[in-house]
Design an enzyme around this catalytic site. Structure first.
Site, PDB file in Angstrom:
ATOM      1  N   TYR A  93      21.362 -21.975  13.742  1.00  0.00           N
ATOM      2  CA  TYR A  93      20.165 -22.786  13.554  1.00  0.00           C
ATOM      3  C   TYR A  93      19.722 -23.297  14.918  1.00  0.00           C
ATOM      4  O   TYR A  93      20.530 -23.434  15.845  1.00  0.00           O
ATOM      5  CB  TYR A  93      20.499 -24.028  12.736  1.00  0.00           C
ATOM      6  CG  TYR A  93      20.443 -23.921  11.237  1.00  0.00           C
ATOM      7  CD1 TYR A  93      19.395 -23.303  10.570  1.00  0.00           C
ATOM      8  CD2 TYR A  93      21.430 -24.524  10.462  1.00  0.00           C
ATOM      9  CE1 TYR A  93      19.343 -23.275   9.188  1.00  0.00           C
ATOM     10  CE2 TYR A  93      21.386 -24.505   9.074  1.00  0.00           C
ATOM     11  CZ  TYR A  93      20.335 -23.878   8.441  1.00  0.00           C
ATOM     12  OH  TYR A  93      20.289 -23.871   7.081  1.00  0.00           O
ATOM     13  N   ASN A 137      17.592 -28.566   7.668  1.00  0.00           N
ATOM     14  CA  ASN A 137      18.589 -29.340   6.911  1.00  0.00           C
ATOM     15  C   ASN A 137      19.856 -29.514   7.761  1.00  0.00           C
ATOM     16  O   ASN A 137      19.914 -30.428   8.562  1.00  0.00           O
ATOM     17  CB  ASN A 137      18.881 -28.699   5.559  1.00  0.00           C
ATOM     18  CG  ASN A 137      19.186 -29.768   4.535  1.00  0.00           C
ATOM     19  OD1 ASN A 137      18.299 -30.554   4.245  1.00  0.00           O
ATOM     20  ND2 ASN A 137      20.406 -29.849   4.039  1.00  0.00           N
ATOM     21  N   ALA A 138      20.857 -28.639   7.571  1.00  0.00           N
ATOM     22  CA  ALA A 138      21.992 -28.543   8.504  1.00  0.00           C
ATOM     23  C   ALA A 138      22.744 -29.845   8.726  1.00  0.00           C
ATOM     24  O   ALA A 138      23.457 -29.992   9.722  1.00  0.00           O
ATOM     25  CB  ALA A 138      21.517 -27.991   9.862  1.00  0.00           C
ATOM     26  N   GLU A 139      22.594 -30.804   7.812  1.00  0.00           N
ATOM     27  CA  GLU A 139      23.253 -32.104   7.980  1.00  0.00           C
ATOM     28  C   GLU A 139      22.941 -32.705   9.344  1.00  0.00           C
ATOM     29  O   GLU A 139      23.788 -33.334   9.971  1.00  0.00           O
ATOM     30  CB  GLU A 139      24.771 -31.996   7.739  1.00  0.00           C
ATOM     31  CG  GLU A 139      25.135 -31.798   6.295  1.00  0.00           C
ATOM     32  CD  GLU A 139      24.928 -30.372   5.819  1.00  0.00           C
ATOM     33  OE1 GLU A 139      24.080 -30.195   4.915  1.00  0.00           O
ATOM     34  OE2 GLU A 139      25.578 -29.457   6.330  1.00  0.00           O
ATOM     35  N   ASN A 196      13.703 -22.678   5.545  1.00  0.00           N
ATOM     36  CA  ASN A 196      15.108 -22.873   5.198  1.00  0.00           C
ATOM     37  C   ASN A 196      15.220 -23.427   3.791  1.00  0.00           C
ATOM     38  O   ASN A 196      14.619 -24.454   3.485  1.00  0.00           O
ATOM     39  CB  ASN A 196      15.742 -23.880   6.165  1.00  0.00           C
ATOM     40  CG  ASN A 196      17.231 -24.002   5.957  1.00  0.00           C
ATOM     41  OD1 ASN A 196      17.969 -23.090   6.297  1.00  0.00           O
ATOM     42  ND2 ASN A 196      17.665 -25.096   5.389  1.00  0.00           N
ATOM     43  N   GLU A 197      15.986 -22.743   2.963  1.00  0.00           N
ATOM     44  CA  GLU A 197      16.193 -23.195   1.593  1.00  0.00           C
ATOM     45  C   GLU A 197      14.868 -23.658   0.972  1.00  0.00           C
ATOM     46  O   GLU A 197      14.746 -24.794   0.507  1.00  0.00           O
ATOM     47  CB  GLU A 197      17.272 -24.270   1.530  1.00  0.00           C
ATOM     48  CG  GLU A 197      18.640 -23.684   1.840  1.00  0.00           C
ATOM     49  CD  GLU A 197      19.802 -24.666   1.680  1.00  0.00           C
ATOM     50  OE1 GLU A 197      19.557 -25.877   1.666  1.00  0.00           O
ATOM     51  OE2 GLU A 197      20.939 -24.193   1.569  1.00  0.00           O
ATOM     52  N   TYR A 257      27.607 -22.202  -2.313  1.00  0.00           N
ATOM     53  CA  TYR A 257      28.756 -23.065  -1.979  1.00  0.00           C
ATOM     54  C   TYR A 257      29.537 -23.323  -3.270  1.00  0.00           C
ATOM     55  O   TYR A 257      29.398 -24.370  -3.889  1.00  0.00           O
ATOM     56  CB  TYR A 257      28.263 -24.381  -1.369  1.00  0.00           C
ATOM     57  CG  TYR A 257      27.632 -24.200  -0.004  1.00  0.00           C
ATOM     58  CD1 TYR A 257      28.388 -24.365   1.147  1.00  0.00           C
ATOM     59  CD2 TYR A 257      26.292 -23.839   0.128  1.00  0.00           C
ATOM     60  CE1 TYR A 257      27.822 -24.181   2.403  1.00  0.00           C
ATOM     61  CE2 TYR A 257      25.721 -23.648   1.375  1.00  0.00           C
ATOM     62  CZ  TYR A 257      26.495 -23.823   2.516  1.00  0.00           C
ATOM     63  OH  TYR A 257      25.927 -23.635   3.750  1.00  0.00           O
ATOM     64  N   GLU A 295      24.305 -18.101   3.817  1.00  0.00           N
ATOM     65  CA  GLU A 295      25.213 -19.249   3.923  1.00  0.00           C
ATOM     66  C   GLU A 295      26.179 -19.164   2.764  1.00  0.00           C
ATOM     67  O   GLU A 295      25.799 -19.438   1.620  1.00  0.00           O
ATOM     68  CB  GLU A 295      24.465 -20.575   3.822  1.00  0.00           C
ATOM     69  CG  GLU A 295      23.616 -20.910   5.010  1.00  0.00           C
ATOM     70  CD  GLU A 295      22.932 -22.264   4.849  1.00  0.00           C
ATOM     71  OE1 GLU A 295      23.532 -23.194   4.288  1.00  0.00           O
ATOM     72  OE2 GLU A 295      21.777 -22.372   5.285  1.00  0.00           O
ATOM     73  N   TYR A 361      33.686 -29.512   9.742  1.00  0.00           N
ATOM     74  CA  TYR A 361      33.393 -28.782   8.504  1.00  0.00           C
ATOM     75  C   TYR A 361      34.636 -28.155   7.883  1.00  0.00           C
ATOM     76  O   TYR A 361      34.554 -27.381   6.951  1.00  0.00           O
ATOM     77  CB  TYR A 361      32.333 -27.695   8.785  1.00  0.00           C
ATOM     78  CG  TYR A 361      31.366 -27.460   7.643  1.00  0.00           C
ATOM     79  CD1 TYR A 361      30.252 -28.279   7.486  1.00  0.00           C
ATOM     80  CD2 TYR A 361      31.562 -26.442   6.720  1.00  0.00           C
ATOM     81  CE1 TYR A 361      29.357 -28.078   6.443  1.00  0.00           C
ATOM     82  CE2 TYR A 361      30.666 -26.239   5.675  1.00  0.00           C
ATOM     83  CZ  TYR A 361      29.564 -27.057   5.555  1.00  0.00           C
ATOM     84  OH  TYR A 361      28.674 -26.850   4.525  1.00  0.00           O
TER      85      TYR A 361
END
Ligand SMILES: *[C@@H]1O[C@H](CO)[C@@H](O)[C@H](O)[C@H]1NC(C)=O
Ligand SMILES: *[C@@H]1O[C@H](CO)[C@@H](O)[C@H](O)[C@H]1NC(C)=O
Length: 991
Positions: A93, A137-139, A196-197, A257, A295, A361
């Site tokens: 990203y 997003n990607a936290e 993204n998403e 996930y 992902e 992570y």
């Protein structure tokens, strides 16, 4: 370009290079089901896989964010560690927020440059999947959107002109940088993901909005991106799939996930975690594209107040990799990216408020770049297997069954059957995917020798708890057929001296393999393998043990290992496309030949006996990390043996508590004598923020004044009438934020925060104020960042932070006039080197004292473990000299000792001017703050700075602060370069 012309040209080109096509044919380059232009012919695809330069490729990829390890000279280390796994790709990203802190000024240089990342990937032989958003997003804070977007009127991630225009510079700039690095230009980038998403929206947004997505695609194409576009639907919802028309991507892809993010009890895998309909769903949604998961769960993140990150490594551990990843192979996946493979660090405020300063992570590679997690080794077994199994790419999944393929209904088997090649893959797991039972079975397979039930020499196979196995049939070992193997294939190679096949099994398991050959088997190493010739096959059966066996059948040597031993084998590629197999220890990075020398590079964390299997005939000598190494050639196998000695170096780790700490007050603003005349006035009577209506006479949203990250300070001035009783202030700073307030220097109280509370309404009792006297209310608040904007139409990213409302009992709101500050300059941030997010609004941060060589003359000698005796903030700085011997990779972290009784304080850690940690004693859980070499000077002096904010009247001190070193690793890693780190210099206009 029209499709017809390009296709004709491409067909001619492919005929010319037919020899390069390994298996299958890129016939579906002619995509008559789809009329979009194809812009290049280097990366093409069919329903099975990608073709790169006409050759089928399994894309086994790991997610890495370069900006989460802001030391460009360490990127090669990550790429080599990933390449050593057998992966061929990294997905990344880009965080827009770091690159356009001020609207209209795009900066991607220094630690934020992408060219060094691309160069390192190229050097390591890794392809890249680019995923620059704009939304990621990607936290990360705001999901990667710059704070100034809070001020635009149009809805985020919609076709609103002002939103789209706001993205233009970024997409054009990062797009051009990525475009240059595309494989069509000789670079590593093979795929590109716009957006993204894009999977969820609510009114008033139009969702899904095809014209919007098409506009995003058009932007990307205009920037010069010609490689295929993928998406990452958050689930297989079919959004933007090819064939849906406007706004469709080239290759449909969705994320997954399966076991979620609750690491509290890492042995629990949730109900119905595993999908069994992946293949059929994909065929329905996108029949002509390879099955792609951009992902797939590689770990999980942990929130404030959550669990130590190692628990997430335990949740998504090697067993999860076996069960979950192999379930993807059962669905015929051929583009799989594991999110994260290296998570890295949330330094300098870049993380979202749902997490703390590490983004480790629980990934295969830890945030400190070490690879001691067993999941790293398990991932290697799988990736190397697929790398050695090109026939997998055209094999087609069939229906799962609990009855057809074994004699035990507790097992589910999915055969993935060879189509263009004979090899098939039977993927076995427990039907209840989280079962921890030990289950025995016999396996029914269809082979070129007919239907067989194995093992044929008696006994039963075992599936031990959370495990899954790939049993191969008619597997091509360089021209020799492995009729079947119940043991799993690690790799095989065809060497000058013959073929080597490496099989492995779990501890104490019975396994059987059958090799089509009439040769007489010879056992050249080990005991315990039974051999029998049946119908032109040599059948081997054994029980897995820690000691190796080797059976020679004609020119094939079958190496039989247990899984733990297999972890020690590496398969570094040679430049000519061949490889060697190396048994060593911690890490084997690369292999090359030069004259009669085989050159290996690798890292060692212990004295390591090594073995080189299949050294090229021309090679007579060996170097490891450039040093000649003595070798002995085994008479039985022809392999080279030797030893790398490891002598643990003495590493002097300074005692941080004994450094010469200097300290000064970090919150002069609470003194009545403090003048804030140079501060921005919070005087905007209106706000363009569309998320929340103003309920104060002037806006106090920090974003309206360009302050987005780090500590915020507000000062409210009024002249007392004596009628005041209380002020009630509603603040928002997001999860785990805190506040403290003072009136003319008198402590009004603190809110020390809570892991899941992001806003608070606090009433301060003012006491009896003197009529006619000037008062100033100073409020310090920690600002943990903005929301993401996952749900389109929510515009949640625009939800502001700061003081959102207040009531002044006995007075009018407008009787208070406000000033505020965050980082010096706000969006005109001062420190272009460390980026727009790194520093907050504390006095020492505004001055730049967190950098090297701050002006400490006149500061007192005091250390953070002495602390302060009342609520407030102290600033500490000290020089830290390190003398880590060169050639050793030593992970260092700063460790805070948590107090026994949850004392209320929080700290920020700066190392050479880079913020590498936010510690919250009363919330946690993070106590270890990894700081990479390159930020830390390992051979010289460093400046450590700390802000300590006591949020209780009794003050606070650190219970302990130490530097923790991990195992020193003797490394092939070349000199790690220090990143640019400007020293303190007096800042113009600093207030
Ligand atoms: C396994 O899954 C079941 C539901 O199918 C769930 O109730 C149980 O808690 C899970 N057990 C473990 C140990 O993960
Ligand atoms: C060395 O590396 C191996 C493999 O990653 C690991 O299992 C072992 O714990 C490491 N040893 C030390 C002392 O760190």
């Amino acid at each position: 370009m029209k499709i017809s012309t390009l296709v004709t040209a491409a067909c001619v080109a492919f005929q010319g290079t037919a020899a390069a096509v390994v298996s299958g044919k890129p016939s579906t380059f002619i995509r008559d089901y789809d009329k979009r232009d194809l812009l290049q012919d280097v990366v093409t695809w069919d329903e099975h896989s990608l073709f790169i330069h006409g050759k089928r490729a399994m894309i086994f990829s790991g997610e890495v964010h370069p900006w989460r390890l802001p030391v460009p000279s360490l990127w090669l280390d990550l790429f080599e560690k990933i390449k050593a796994l057998g992966y061929n790709t990294v997905s990344f990203y880009v965080d827009w927020n770091l690159l356009e802190g001020k609207q209209g000024e795009f900066r991607a240089d220094g630690v934020f440059a992408y060219e060094p990342f691309f160069e390192a990937a190229t050097k390591a032989g890794i392809w890249l999947i680019a995923r620059p958003g704009p939304y990621i997003n990607a936290e990360v804070a705001a999901g990667g959107l710059p704070g100034w977007l809070q001020r635009i009127k149009g809805m985020i991630r919609t076709n609103a002109d002002d939103y789209m225009e706001a993205t233009e510079l970024y997409v054009a700039s990062i797009g051009a940088i990525i475009a240059k690095a595309q494989i069509t230009n000789g670079g590593p980038v093979i795929l590109y993901q716009p957006e993204n998403e894009y999977s969820g929206g609510i009114p008033p947004a139009v969702f899904p909005d095809a014209p919007y997505f098409q506009r995003v695609i058009d932007q990307v194409r205009k920037a010069g991106i010609v490689v295929p576009l993928i998406n990452n639907d958050a689930w297989s919802g079919g959004h933007n799939a090819p064939g849906t028309g406007l706004g469709e991507v080239d290759i449909y892809a969705h994320d997954n996930y399966p076991i979620g993010f609750d690491c509290s009890d890492p042995t629990v895998w949730p109900a119905n975690g595993l999908r069994t309909d992946q293949y059929s769903t994909r065929v329905e949604i996108s029949p002509n594209t390879p099955y792609t998961i951009p992902e797939f769960q590689g770990g999980a993140f942990s929130p404030w107040g959550g669990w130590p990150i190692d628990k997430c490594a335990e949740l998504v551990n090697q067993e999860a990799e076996r069960v979950l990843y192999k379930n993807n192979y059962a669905a015929g996946i051929s583009i799989m990216n594991l999110y994260m493979t290296y998570g890295g660090l949330n330094w300098g405020n870049l993380g979202h408020y749902g997490g703390f300063s590490t983004y480790d992570y629980g990934a295969a590679i830890k945030a400190d770049r070490t690879i001691t997690r067993e999941k790293y080794s398990e991932a290697k077994l799988q990736a190397q297997f697929l790398k050695a199994s090109p026939d997998y790419l055209t094999a087609v999944p069939t229906n799962l069954s609990t009855t057809l393929y074994t004699d035990n209904v507790n097992l589910a088997v999915t055969p993935v059957i060879g189509s263009e090649a004979p090899s098939s893959f039977y993927i076995v797991r427990h039907n209840i995917y989280n079962s921890t039972e030990t289950t025995t079975y016999r396996l029914n397979i269809a082979t070129s020798a007919g239907k067989l039930t194995v093992p044929r020499l008696g006994g039963k196979l075992t599936l031990n708890g959370r495990d899954s196995k790939v049993h191969v049939t008619d597997y091509n070992v360089g021209g020799t057929t492995l009729l079947y193997s119940t043991a799993e294939v690690f790799t095989w190679k065809k060497f000058d001296s013959g073929k080597v096949l490496i099989l492995y099994g779990g501890p104490e398991e019975l396994h059987e393999a059958s090799i089509v050959s009439t040769a007489k088997p010879t056992i050249i190493e080990g005991k315990g393998v039974t051999t029998k010739s049946i119908d032109g096959n040599v059948v081997l059966q054994w029980k897995t043990s820690a000691s190796r066996s080797i059976v020679k059948i004609g020119d094939l040597s079958v190496y039989i290992l247990d899984r733990n031993s297999a972890y020690n084998y590496w398969v570094p590629d040679l430049a000519d496309g061949s490889a060697v197999i190396v048994k060593a220890g911690y890490l084997v990075r690369t292999a090359a030949t030069k004259g009669n020398t085989l050159q290996l590079t690798g890292d060692f964390n212990a004295t390591t006996p090594f073995e080189v299997i299949g050294a090229p005939k021309s090679a007579k000598k060996l170097t490891i990390n450039g040093q000649p190494v003595a070798i002995e050639t085994s008479k039985s196998t022809g392999s080279w043996h030797g030893l790398v000695k490891y002598q643990r170096p003495f590493i002097n780790i300074p005692d941080l508590e004994r450094l010469q700490w200097k300290s000064t007050d970090a919150l002069p603003e609470i003194q009545t004598s403090y003048a804030d005349s140079a501060w921005p006035s919070a005087d905007k009577k209106t706000s363009t923020n569309t998320y929340r209506n103003l309920t104060t006479p002037t806006s106090l949203y920090s974003s309206d004044y360009g302050f987005h990250y780090g500590y915020l300070i507000y000062r409210g001035h009024f002249v007392a009438t004596g009628q005041e009783t209380t002020i009630t202030i509603y603040t928002q700073g997001r999860n785990a934020y805190g506040t403290s307030a003072w009136l003319n220097g008198v402590d009004l109280g603190s809110n020390a925060g809570d892991a899941i509370v992001g806003d608070t309404n606090t009433t301060y009792t003012l006491g009896k104020l003197s009529k006619g006297k000037k008062y100033v209310l100073t409020m310090l608040m920690d600002n943990m960042g903005y929301d993401g904007n996952w749900v389109i139409g929510s515009d949640s990213m625009k939800n502001p932070n700061g003081i959102l409302h207040y009531e002044f009992a006995g007075r009018k709101q407008s009787d208070i006039t406000w000033k505020l500050t965050g980082n010096l300059g706000g969006e005109d941030y001062v420190d272009k080197t460390r980026g727009p997010l790194n520093e907050g609004g504390l006095f020492p941060e505004r001055q730049g004292w967190h950098q090297q060589k701050p002006p400490t003359n006149g500061w007192k000698a005091s250390k953070p473990t002495t602390g302060i005796s009342k609520a407030g903030v102290a600033f500490y700085t000290a020089e830290l000299d390190l003398h880590i011997p060169k050639g050793w990779d030593v992970p260092l972290s700063f460790t805070f000792k948590k107090t026994k009784s949850n004392e209320k304080f929080r700290a920020q850690l700066y190392v050479n001017g880079y913020q590498f940690g936010k510690y919250i004693n009363n919330i946690g859980p993070q106590v270890d703050f990894s700081v990479p070499q390159g930020i830390l000077n390992y051979q010289g002096s460093n400046t450590v700075a700390l802000t300590l904010w006591a949020q209780q009247p009794s003050g606070a001190k650190l219970e302990g602060l130490s530097l923790t070193a991990g195992t020193p690793v003797l490394t092939a890693l070349e000199n790690v370069e220090l990143v640019p780190m400007p020293k303190y210099a007096k800042r113009a206009g600093a207030y």
